[in-house]
Design a protein around this motif. Structure first.
Motif, PDB file in Angstrom:
ATOM      1  N   GLN A  10       1.170  -0.965   0.226  1.00  0.00           N
ATOM      2  CA  GLN A  10      -0.120   0.047  -0.094  1.00  0.00           C
ATOM      3  C   GLN A  10       1.046   1.068  -0.010  1.00  0.00           C
ATOM      4  O   GLN A  10       2.034   1.294   0.574  1.00  0.00           O
ATOM      5  N   ILE A  11       0.537   2.517  -0.345  1.00  0.00           N
ATOM      6  CA  ILE A  11       1.074   3.305  -0.034  1.00  0.00           C
ATOM      7  C   ILE A  11       1.511   4.316   0.893  1.00  0.00           C
ATOM      8  O   ILE A  11      -0.064   4.366   1.476  1.00  0.00           O
ATOM      9  N   LYS A  28       5.892   2.843  -1.367  1.00  0.00           N
ATOM     10  CA  LYS A  28       5.142   1.752  -1.032  1.00  0.00           C
ATOM     11  C   LYS A  28       6.525   0.567  -1.482  1.00  0.00           C
ATOM     12  O   LYS A  28       7.279   0.339  -2.585  1.00  0.00           O
ATOM     13  N   ASN A  60       6.668  -3.142  -1.734  1.00  0.00           N
ATOM     14  CA  ASN A  60       5.917  -4.495  -2.198  1.00  0.00           C
ATOM     15  C   ASN A  60       7.066  -5.652  -1.939  1.00  0.00           C
ATOM     16  O   ASN A  60       8.109  -5.568  -1.566  1.00  0.00           O
TER      17      ASN A  60
END
Length: 241
Positions: A187-188, A238, A240
């Motif tokens: 998520q950001i 973000k 990942n």
């Protein structure tokens, strides 16, 4: 140097913390030490970095409060030495208002926060208590702070990042930033949210420092090529994994 010494905030948490305080200005040092002791802290005050370092190697402290411009051994050099021995202890720098680059330099070499002279004792006490409270919370949640990211395991309370049996130690701030990103992985995470949650304020110079912390974390996670921290321009980051 004027200090605002009138405030109503008092130690309600009964935290008896031992603080290494290094300040070569005798008047400022005396007033600050006296005021912090009234708040219930144990203060060991030194006038130069060399003597402070000798004592740090022999005694246990909960937090370091370092002036930047010190005789014998300056605050930045002292902080670098402290980090070779203890990656977790919070370090707060005292910087001159006109020397903005001091803030960035101090945070890059492992400092956790800064406070600009002239400062109010109230602000200093509140900053100190934030770190002590976070450390206490970390110590009490050792079994619930484990995270996984790709091939890595991260312990927030221990401030360690492990991959294939190899353990990396993180500073207090590095651990906080990584934890924030992991709690929002894929998520950001907005820049202002990170700054407010971790530093307590959205500050331009702290924002620049945060970029340094994220760069360090990227390098720490480079052992797994599947992990990526994206820089979302003008918004945040973000993670990942």
């Amino acid at each position: 140097m004027a200090l605002n010494l009138k405030f109503s905030y008092r130690n309600q948490t009964n935290i008896m913390a031992k603080i290494l305080y290094v300040e070569d200005d005798p008047n400022l040092g005396f007033v600050t030490k006296d005021s912090l002791e009234e708040e219930g802290f144990e203060i060991l005050h030194f006038h130069d970095g060399k003597e402070a370092w000798k004592t740090f190697k022999k005694e246990k402290f909960d937090l370091c409060l370092l002036d930047v411009n010190l005789p014998e051994l300056d605050g930045f050099s002292l902080a670098e030495k402290i980090r070779t021995q203890n990656s977790q202890i919070p370090i707060i720098f005292l910087t001159a208002k006109t020397l903005q680059e001091d803030k960035i330099t101090g945070l890059k070499i492992g400092g956790d926060d800064y406070i600009t002279k002239p400062f109010s004792i109230e602000e200093l006490v509140l900053r100190i208590r934030v770190f002590l409270k976070r450390n206490a919370v970390s110590d009490s949640t050792a079994t619930t702070d484990q995270f996984s990211c790709g091939a890595y395991d991260f312990s927030f309370s221990q401030q360690t990042l492990t991959i294939n049996g190899d353990i990396q130690k993180l500073t207090h701030r590095e651990a906080e930033v990584l934890k924030f990103l992991l709690e929002r992985k894929n998520q950001i995470a907005k820049r202002e949210e990170i700054l407010t949650a971790i530093w307590g304020r959205d500050d331009y110079f702290l924002g620049r420092s945060m970029d340094v912390f994220v760069t360090r974390i990227r390098k720490m996670l480079s052992g797994d090529p599947k992990i990526k921290i994206e820089n979302i321009h003008g918004v945040g980051f973000k993670l990942n994994c």
